[in-house]
Write an enzyme that holds these catalytic residues in place. Structure first.
Site, PDB file in Angstrom:
ATOM      1  N   HIS A   1       0.799  -1.233   0.000  1.00 55.99           N
ATOM      2  CA  HIS A   1       0.000   0.000   0.000  1.00 55.99           C
ATOM      3  C   HIS A   1       0.825   1.274   0.000  1.00 55.99           C
ATOM      4  O   HIS A   1       0.269   2.357   0.176  1.00 55.99           O
ATOM      5  CB  HIS A   1      -0.900   0.049   1.244  1.00 55.99           C
ATOM      6  CG  HIS A   1      -1.992  -0.959   1.250  1.00 55.99           C
ATOM      7  ND1 HIS A   1      -3.245  -0.699   0.762  1.00 55.99           N
ATOM      8  CD2 HIS A   1      -2.010  -2.235   1.667  1.00 55.99           C
ATOM      9  CE1 HIS A   1      -4.000  -1.766   0.909  1.00 55.99           C
ATOM     10  NE2 HIS A   1      -3.265  -2.722   1.457  1.00 55.99           N
TER      11      HIS A   1
ATOM     12  N   LYS B   1      -8.369  14.146   4.940  1.00 59.53           N
ATOM     13  CA  LYS B   1      -7.499  12.966   4.915  1.00 59.53           C
ATOM     14  C   LYS B   1      -6.501  13.109   6.044  1.00 59.53           C
ATOM     15  O   LYS B   1      -6.418  14.168   6.669  1.00 59.53           O
ATOM     16  CB  LYS B   1      -6.779  12.869   3.569  1.00 59.53           C
ATOM     17  CG  LYS B   1      -6.058  14.178   3.173  1.00 59.53           C
ATOM     18  CD  LYS B   1      -5.360  14.071   1.824  1.00 59.53           C
ATOM     19  CE  LYS B   1      -6.280  14.162   0.643  1.00 59.53           C
ATOM     20  NZ  LYS B   1      -6.263  13.021  -0.219  1.00 59.53           N
ATOM     21  N   ARG B   2      -5.722  12.056   6.311  1.00 58.94           N
ATOM     22  CA  ARG B   2      -4.671  12.177   7.301  1.00 58.94           C
ATOM     23  C   ARG B   2      -3.714  13.305   6.928  1.00 58.94           C
ATOM     24  O   ARG B   2      -3.508  13.593   5.746  1.00 58.94           O
ATOM     25  CB  ARG B   2      -3.913  10.848   7.411  1.00 58.94           C
ATOM     26  CG  ARG B   2      -4.669   9.783   8.167  1.00 58.94           C
ATOM     27  CD  ARG B   2      -4.937  10.173   9.600  1.00 58.94           C
ATOM     28  NE  ARG B   2      -3.723  10.158  10.382  1.00 58.94           N
ATOM     29  CZ  ARG B   2      -3.436   9.243  11.299  1.00 58.94           C
ATOM     30  NH1 ARG B   2      -4.274   8.274  11.576  1.00 58.94           N
ATOM     31  NH2 ARG B   2      -2.294   9.303  11.987  1.00 58.94           N
TER      32      ARG B   2
ATOM     33  N   LYS C   1       1.026  14.665   1.397  1.00 62.00           N
ATOM     34  CA  LYS C   1      -0.333  14.967   0.926  1.00 62.00           C
ATOM     35  C   LYS C   1      -0.534  16.468   0.692  1.00 62.00           C
ATOM     36  O   LYS C   1      -1.505  16.888   0.086  1.00 62.00           O
ATOM     37  CB  LYS C   1      -1.367  14.452   1.928  1.00 62.00           C
ATOM     38  CG  LYS C   1      -1.362  12.918   2.068  1.00 62.00           C
ATOM     39  CD  LYS C   1      -2.374  12.462   3.116  1.00 62.00           C
ATOM     40  CE  LYS C   1      -2.286  10.980   3.441  1.00 62.00           C
ATOM     41  NZ  LYS C   1      -2.956  10.115   2.443  1.00 62.00           N
TER      42      LYS C   1
ATOM     43  N   THR D   1      -8.455   6.853  -1.613  1.00 60.73           N
ATOM     44  CA  THR D   1      -9.814   6.344  -1.800  1.00 60.73           C
ATOM     45  C   THR D   1     -10.816   7.448  -1.497  1.00 60.73           C
ATOM     46  O   THR D   1     -11.947   7.412  -1.991  1.00 60.73           O
ATOM     47  CB  THR D   1     -10.079   5.127  -0.878  1.00 60.73           C
ATOM     48  OG1 THR D   1      -9.568   5.418   0.423  1.00 60.73           O
ATOM     49  CG2 THR D   1      -9.420   3.885  -1.419  1.00 60.73           C
TER      50      THR D   1
ATOM     51  N   LYS E   1     -14.561   8.680  -3.177  1.00 67.54           N
ATOM     52  CA  LYS E   1     -15.800   8.977  -2.434  1.00 67.54           C
ATOM     53  C   LYS E   1     -16.303  10.371  -2.781  1.00 67.54           C
ATOM     54  O   LYS E   1     -17.515  10.578  -2.942  1.00 67.54           O
ATOM     55  CB  LYS E   1     -15.557   8.837  -0.928  1.00 67.54           C
ATOM     56  CG  LYS E   1     -15.214   7.400  -0.520  1.00 67.54           C
ATOM     57  CD  LYS E   1     -14.577   7.318   0.864  1.00 67.54           C
ATOM     58  CE  LYS E   1     -13.857   5.987   1.048  1.00 67.54           C
ATOM     59  NZ  LYS E   1     -12.960   5.977   2.221  1.00 67.54           N
TER      60      LYS E   1
HETATM   61  C1  B1H Z   1      -1.674   3.389   3.292  1.00 64.89           C
HETATM   62  C2  B1H Z   1      -0.553   2.790   5.024  1.00 64.89           C
HETATM   63  C3  B1H Z   1      -0.167   2.535   6.379  1.00 64.89           C
HETATM   64  N1  B1H Z   1      -0.503   2.932   2.890  1.00 64.89           N
HETATM   65  C4  B1H Z   1       1.552   1.978   7.980  1.00 64.89           C
HETATM   66  N2  B1H Z   1       0.196   2.557   3.977  1.00 64.89           N
HETATM   67  C5  B1H Z   1       0.614   2.028   8.998  1.00 64.89           C
HETATM   68  C6  B1H Z   1       1.164   2.223   6.680  1.00 64.89           C
HETATM   69  O1  B1H Z   1       0.183   1.817  11.268  1.00 64.89           O
HETATM   70  N3  B1H Z   1       1.018   1.788  10.338  1.00 64.89           N
HETATM   71  O2  B1H Z   1       2.201   1.472  10.578  1.00 64.89           O
HETATM   72  C7  B1H Z   1      -0.716   2.318   8.705  1.00 64.89           C
HETATM   73  C8  B1H Z   1      -1.082   2.575   7.382  1.00 64.89           C
HETATM   74  N4  B1H Z   1      -1.715   3.302   4.623  1.00 64.89           N
HETATM   75  C9  B1H Z   1      -2.747   3.904   2.416  1.00 64.89           C
HETATM   76  O3  B1H Z   1      -3.498   2.809   1.882  1.00 64.89           O
HETATM   77  C10 B1H Z   1      -2.197   4.704   1.242  1.00 64.89           C
HETATM   78  O4  B1H Z   1      -1.459   5.803   1.711  1.00 64.89           O
HETATM   79  C11 B1H Z   1      -3.345   5.199   0.370  1.00 64.89           C
HETATM   80  O5  B1H Z   1      -2.836   5.851  -0.773  1.00 64.89           O
HETATM   81  C12 B1H Z   1      -4.205   4.021  -0.070  1.00 64.89           C
HETATM   82  O6  B1H Z   1      -5.349   4.481  -0.752  1.00 64.89           O
HETATM   83  C13 B1H Z   1      -4.634   3.209   1.136  1.00 64.89           C
HETATM   84  C14 B1H Z   1      -5.418   1.970   0.731  1.00 64.89           C
HETATM   85  O7  B1H Z   1      -4.741   1.236  -0.230  1.00 64.89           O
END
Ligand code: B1H
Length: 838
Positions: free
Chosen positions: A373, A564-565, A570, A672, A676
């Site tokens: 991701h 968003k976060r 971003k 995503t 939406k």
């Molecule tokens: C996304 C994360 C993520 N990518 C580490 N990676 C985390 C990485 O707790 N952690 O350590 C938590 C989350 N999240 C997101 O995934 C992307 O940034 C988005 O672009 C994408 O749409 C989403 C779903 O695929």
């Protein structure tokens, strides 16, 4: 689960009031639950009591479907998707279940006949915020789609006692408050202590020879933790399928208390209990970054081991031989957070179930599939070897052995390429040694996918290039999607009804049918209705903002939303640069003709991410000045909506005119929220990043505001040597914006407050805000022009919605089913014995 033989069930009378869907029946059931479950009567019942009574009423209707589904899956030993995710950002259950059961209107009527307001009761629900952002919400959308498509599936994760923190804003700064989603109880889950499992941690390993003379390893752990499953039904839209979300709670095994009791060490026993319970205490609040903390690794092995042991239990119960584990289950790894599954499945098969290495490896690879991701280097998980060994000594041995075999394979395919071996090894040995979780996931899986076309391409060319060269056949793209049930039907009933009145409601399950809307794009009456609905929704948000933030907003202004976060990539601060540009124009020429705009922000920053928190402070500081400057005269408003959540998102997407998707190209894996917003009729201003690329392809370039450097241009610029100061000195408006912040204009004269942010932009600007600034401003000026032609804007909005069909999570799931999971749907008939009686 023990299934009840049919002849017994035939005699079992299931009460009408537990299954019936008529208004009368729902009313009776509601009062019954208020009385017998909640223990209250109307005169003293609180709103929460009413919410709980309604939730139980709905849950009863789910249970009927849930049990039928379980019976059929068990009888047929159906092939099942096991979706392993450290996060499930489900959002409130009640409204969604009403939509999926098809009883929203009946329930609304039932409660209103009892003098209550459904919207009021829906507001009561504390949402389970068991995720950070897109990754966790994607998992939730996928569960909805799998149930809707009647795909047997189990979601496996952690039942965090504290989910993502609640966000307050004090003096413009983010303040984190613990989330207590469980404090009023959770009516949607059922604990299943009978399926508890044990997970070992720490300690050491010993080699021994078994009774057949084989070399074996025994793991003597330092600690054992008990995992207790809590199940939540996941109902499909207008189907009888109710799949399961199974979340694990960590507890101390009873034996601990017992041992301590004997030795008299009561406090020690309680201490051990607390240490065990810590495992499922709190969600790590990082999005797109990894912290490398021991407790986090412990959480990962905890839920992965619990889940794999649970799958093995199911395999045995259904009389499937363990050698066919991969025929019964396909296990999708949601990023590397569950990637330890590669070593854990090997360990379970070899150490606990006596299987040989080669067979175990073949089963492991055939069962597992990995979704990546992120392209951010700081998000790629790696664990220091010393930490890894102290918590998972046996897994480290297994990983070394996997690595040995793997590197032999690499040598055979690329002889003499020692640099490649170093790059691809599961162990990073460049300095302190680390286990590379993405490499482990790639080697142990039969499929590796990215989440948008561009993202997958960049994985192949860059982040995972060596693995792509080694295993090109494993790589594939699965563009993300979102569920139209929650993010249209539930959240935007007005637009839903207008659309369905024109083209019927097939689009709710077949989103491509929205295409039929194109036939109405020249119908003035339809366009008028479209516009009035958007306007009515905006009025609602205006009222909300007035109440929440005390800011009065012009409902005819462009609602320009970035939700968003918070993360530098971003680029919420690029948006800030635009706001200040417009502000400067007004200050220079107070009578300037500017299309009125309301800039709305929502989102949380990771508590330890200083720069992201400073950006939140900057936005709130800009809001204070701009909203109160008499020169601005209501043409600009800046609103920071605190505590963004799924519940809140549902309110925000429908009200947007303009959706900000302005990440630096090559950084946002998919996004995503972009989907939406567009599905709800917002137009997008965005870079060619993540899924924006595909959204623009679908809706047409003429209906999308694109700007900025492309991913290859970003690389090229950085390779040439990027100098942000050059842009600052050569761009008059940009310089004025930066100088305005630096002067202390937004910080009561304090020139130091935002200095770290400005220094980072002027001297590094890692995410190229300055390079994209002019293109962004020009594009925004164009947005303002186009918005003045309301007919044209409405037409673009309709065409966006009509062409969003591709971005349903149903499409994503169909693609996963076909290309990775090799799984078919299993329709569920409600058994006669437990069928609803109207
Ligand atoms: C996304 C994360 C993520 N990518 C580490 N990676 C985390 C990485 O707790 N952690 O350590 C938590 C989350 N999240 C997101 O995934 C992307 O940034 C988005 O672009 C994408 O749409 C989403 C779903 O695929």
């Amino acid at each position: 689960m023990q299934t009840v033989p049919n002849h017994q069930v035939e005699n079992l009378q299931i009460e009408d009031d537990r299954t019936g869907l008529s208004v009368e029946c729902l009313k009776r059931a509601f009062l019954d639950n208020l009385f017998y479950v909640q223990g209250k009567f109307p005169k003293i019942a609180t709103k929460n009591d009413y919410y709980m009574a309604l939730a139980y009423t709905v849950r009863d209707r789910l249970l009927q479907r849930w049990i039928n589904t379980a019976v059929i899956y068990t009888e047929r030993a159906s092939r099942t998707v096991s979706y392993l995710s450290a996060e499930f950002l489900m959002g409130p259950h009640l409204g969604n279940n009403l939509v999926n059961l098809g009883i929203y209107d009946q329930v609304k009527q039932a409660v209103s006949e009892l003098g209550l307001d459904l919207e009021d009761l829906l507001e009561q629900e504390e949402e389970p915020g068991l995720g950070n952002g897109g990754l966790g919400r994607l998992a939730a959308c996928y569960l909805d789609s799998m149930a809707t498509l009647e795909i047997p599936s189990l979601g496996y994760g952690i039942r965090y006692e504290f989910g993502i923190f609640d966000q307050d804003i004090r003096d413009g700064w983010q303040v984190e408050i613990t989330d207590k989603w469980l404090h009023c109880g959770n009516p949607w889950e059922i604990a299943r202590p009978e399926w508890e499992v044990y997970v070992k941690l720490g300690g050491h390993t010993e080699a021994y020879t078994d009774e057949h003379g084989r070399y074996r390893v025994r793991w003597i752990p330092y600690q054992v933790v008990k995992g207790v499953p809590h199940d939540t039904p996941i109902l499909g839209y207008k189907t009888n399928t109710a799949n399961t979300l199974r979340l694990w709670t960590a507890e101390a095994p009873e034996s601990f208390d017992f041992g301590a009791f004997n030795s008299g060490d009561y406090l020690g026993a309680v201490q051990a209990k607390m240490v065990s319970e810590n495992l499922s205490k709190v969600l790590y609040p990082n999005d797109d970054s990894s912290q490398g903390k021991r407790l986090r690794l412990a959480q990962q092995i905890f839920f992965v081991s619990c889940s794999l042991q649970d799958m093995i239990r199911i395999v045995f119960r259904q009389n499937v031989p363990l050698e066919k584990f991969h025929e019964k289950f396909v296990v999708q790894l949601n990023d590397t957070h569950p990637a330890i599954a590669v070593a854990e499945l090997m360990r379970l098969l070899i150490d606990e179930h006596d299987m040989g290495w080669d067979q175990a490896w073949s089963i492991t690879q055939k069962s597992l599939a990995y979704t990546n991701h992120t392209l951010l280097p700081e998000a790629l998980e790696r664990w220091p070897i010393s930490l890894f060994r102290s918590l998972l000594p046996r897994h480290l041995e297994i990983i070394y052995e996997i690595n040995y075999h793997f590197l032999e394979e690499v040598k055979a395919k690329f002889p003499g390429d020692s640099d490649r071996l170093r790059r691809m090894s599961l162990i990073d040995e460049s300095g302190e040694k680390y286990v590379r979780m993405a490499h482990l996931a790639c080697v142990g899986s039969h499929s590796i996918n990215g989440v948008a076309a561009l993202h997958t391409k960049l994985l192949q060319q860059d982040v995972l290039r060596d693995f792509y060269q080694m295993y090109p056949e494993k790589f594939n793209n699965k563009t993300n999607g979102v569920t139209p049930r929650r993010f249209m039907v539930l959240s935007n009933p007005r637009l839903t009804n207008l659309i369905s009145s024109k083209i019927g409601d097939s689009w709710i399950k077949h989103l491509k049918d929205l295409k039929k809307l194109e036939a109405f794009v020249d119908d003035p009456e339809f366009c008028h209705q479209w516009r009035s609905i958007k306007s009515a929704i905006k009025h609602d948000l205006v009222a909300y903002i007035q109440k929440q933030n005390g800011i009065s907003v012009n409902p005819d202004s462009i609602f320009d939303i970035q939700a968003k976060r918070f993360h530098e990539y971003k680029r919420q601060h690029l948006n800030a640069l635009h706001i200040i540009t417009l502000y400067n124009r007004i200050k220079a020429n107070p009578d300037i003709d500017i299309t009125p705009r309301t800039f709305i922000f929502g989102g949380k920053a990771a508590p330890g991410y200083y720069m992201a928190k400073l950006i939140i402070k900057l936005l709130n500081s800009i809001a204070d000045v701009v909203n109160n400057d008499p020169d601005v005269r209501d043409r600009l408003k800046v609103v920071f909506l605190k505590d963004y959540s799924v519940k809140f998102a549902q309110r925000v997407y429908p009200a947007a005119d303009l959706s900000e998707q302005i990440s630096m190209a090559g950084k946002e894996a998919s996004g995503t929220g972009n989907m939406k917003f567009a599905l709800n009729g917002a137009l997008t201003i965005g870079t060619l990043d993540g899924a924006n690329v595909e959204i623009r392809d679908e809706v047409g370039a003429e209906n999308f505001f694109i700007f900025g450097l492309t991913a290859p241009e970003v690389y090229a610029l950085k390779a040439r040597g990027y100098r942000p100061l050059d842009y600052y000195h050569s761009n008059r408006e940009l310089k004025a914006v930066i100088d305005r912040i630096a002067s202390g204009h937004f910080s009561h004269g304090d020139t130091q407050l935002f200095k770290p942010l400005l220094d980072s932009l002027l001297h590094r600007d890692e995410y190229l805000l300055f390079a994209d600034y002019q293109a962004y401003i020009d594009c925004q000026d164009n947005v303002s022009q186009v918005y003045r032609d309301r007919d044209r804007w409405t037409r673009m909005s309709i065409l966006n919605v009509a062409r969003m069909g591709k971005f349903s999570s149903d499409r994503s799931i169909r693609d996963y089913c076909q290309d990775i999971w090799n799984i078919q749907s299993v329709p569920i008939e409600l058994g006669e014995c437990i069928q609803a009686k109207e």
